[in-house]
Motif scaffolding. Sequence first.
Motif, PDB file in Angstrom:
ATOM      1  N   LEU A 119     157.146  69.825 136.039  1.00  0.00           N
ATOM      2  CA  LEU A 119     158.224  68.914 136.443  1.00  0.00           C
ATOM      3  C   LEU A 119     157.705  67.535 136.833  1.00  0.00           C
ATOM      4  CD1 LEU A 119     160.455  71.322 138.520  1.00  0.00           C
ATOM      5  CD2 LEU A 119     161.001  70.294 136.321  1.00  0.00           C
ATOM      6  N   ALA A 120     156.532  67.488 137.465  1.00  0.00           N
ATOM      7  CA  ALA A 120     155.950  66.206 137.894  1.00  0.00           C
ATOM      8  C   ALA A 120     154.463  66.209 137.542  1.00  0.00           C
ATOM      9  CB  ALA A 120     156.148  66.006 139.383  1.00  0.00           C
TER      10      ALA A 120
ATOM     11  N   HIS B 119     153.432  62.519 139.435  1.00  0.00           N
ATOM     12  CA  HIS B 119     154.380  61.430 139.198  1.00  0.00           C
ATOM     13  C   HIS B 119     155.773  62.022 138.991  1.00  0.00           C
ATOM     14  CE1 HIS B 119     150.982  58.790 138.856  1.00  0.00           C
ATOM     15  NE2 HIS B 119     150.473  59.551 137.901  1.00  0.00           N
ATOM     16  N   MET B 120     156.672  61.660 139.891  1.00  0.00           N
ATOM     17  CA  MET B 120     158.028  62.182 139.816  1.00  0.00           C
ATOM     18  C   MET B 120     158.807  61.472 138.703  1.00  0.00           C
ATOM     19  SD  MET B 120     158.223  64.462 142.146  1.00  0.00           S
ATOM     20  CE  MET B 120     159.950  64.709 142.404  1.00  0.00           C
ATOM     21  N   GLY B 121     159.820  62.158 138.220  1.00  0.00           N
ATOM     22  CA  GLY B 121     160.741  61.515 137.285  1.00  0.00           C
ATOM     23  C   GLY B 121     160.431  61.788 135.828  1.00  0.00           C
ATOM     24  N   ARG B 122     160.016  63.004 135.492  1.00  0.00           N
ATOM     25  CA  ARG B 122     159.814  63.330 134.082  1.00  0.00           C
ATOM     26  C   ARG B 122     161.180  63.562 133.428  1.00  0.00           C
ATOM     27  NH1 ARG B 122     156.025  68.090 131.522  1.00  0.00           N
ATOM     28  NH2 ARG B 122     156.189  67.363 129.378  1.00  0.00           N
TER      29      ARG B 122
END
Length: 188
Positions: free
Chosen positions: A47-48, A52-55
Amino acid sequence: GKMRNRRYTLRRGPLVVYKENDGVAQAFRNLPGVELCCVSRLNLLQLAPGGHMGRFCIWSQAAMDELNTIYGAEGKRIPTAYMTNADLARIINSDEIQSVVKPALCSGEKPVPKRNAIKSIDALEALDPYAAAARKAETRAMEARAGKKASGLAAKRKAKKAFKAQGKAFYETASKQGNVCEDGFNIA
């Protein structure tokens, strides 16, 4: 880098989340960078990736409905924070904690610094008494030699003055004789 199975790196693409694999894996497996994941096996690294968040995630309708059953009222519990106040320094320094905690131990005497046995004879004596006695004897011998040296130098200077006076007297007698070559080496 190009070492150990990292010769060809590929950027992360979208993540397709499904509930049942009814032809989804075969449909997306040829697209480079696209990853597939079942909703029951969701992974934070997918998922990240790299933290880094926001995939970009593509969710199927069945997977969205399954989330309610997995994390619903009767499903898995979403982990909650153990601490309601995360300011640890404020908690430790509070009056409630400090009244219970033992005071810090501080000894009044400071540790004695280690003495160098090469410079200090007392420290050497504690380590090796024989070496300390030898060094003291050598120091006494050096002082005795220094006293003898002064008296010896005074005697040498006195002898040098006597020889110097003798040389001056000889020079005066030789200069009184005049030219040595006139008389044919006859000394009067």
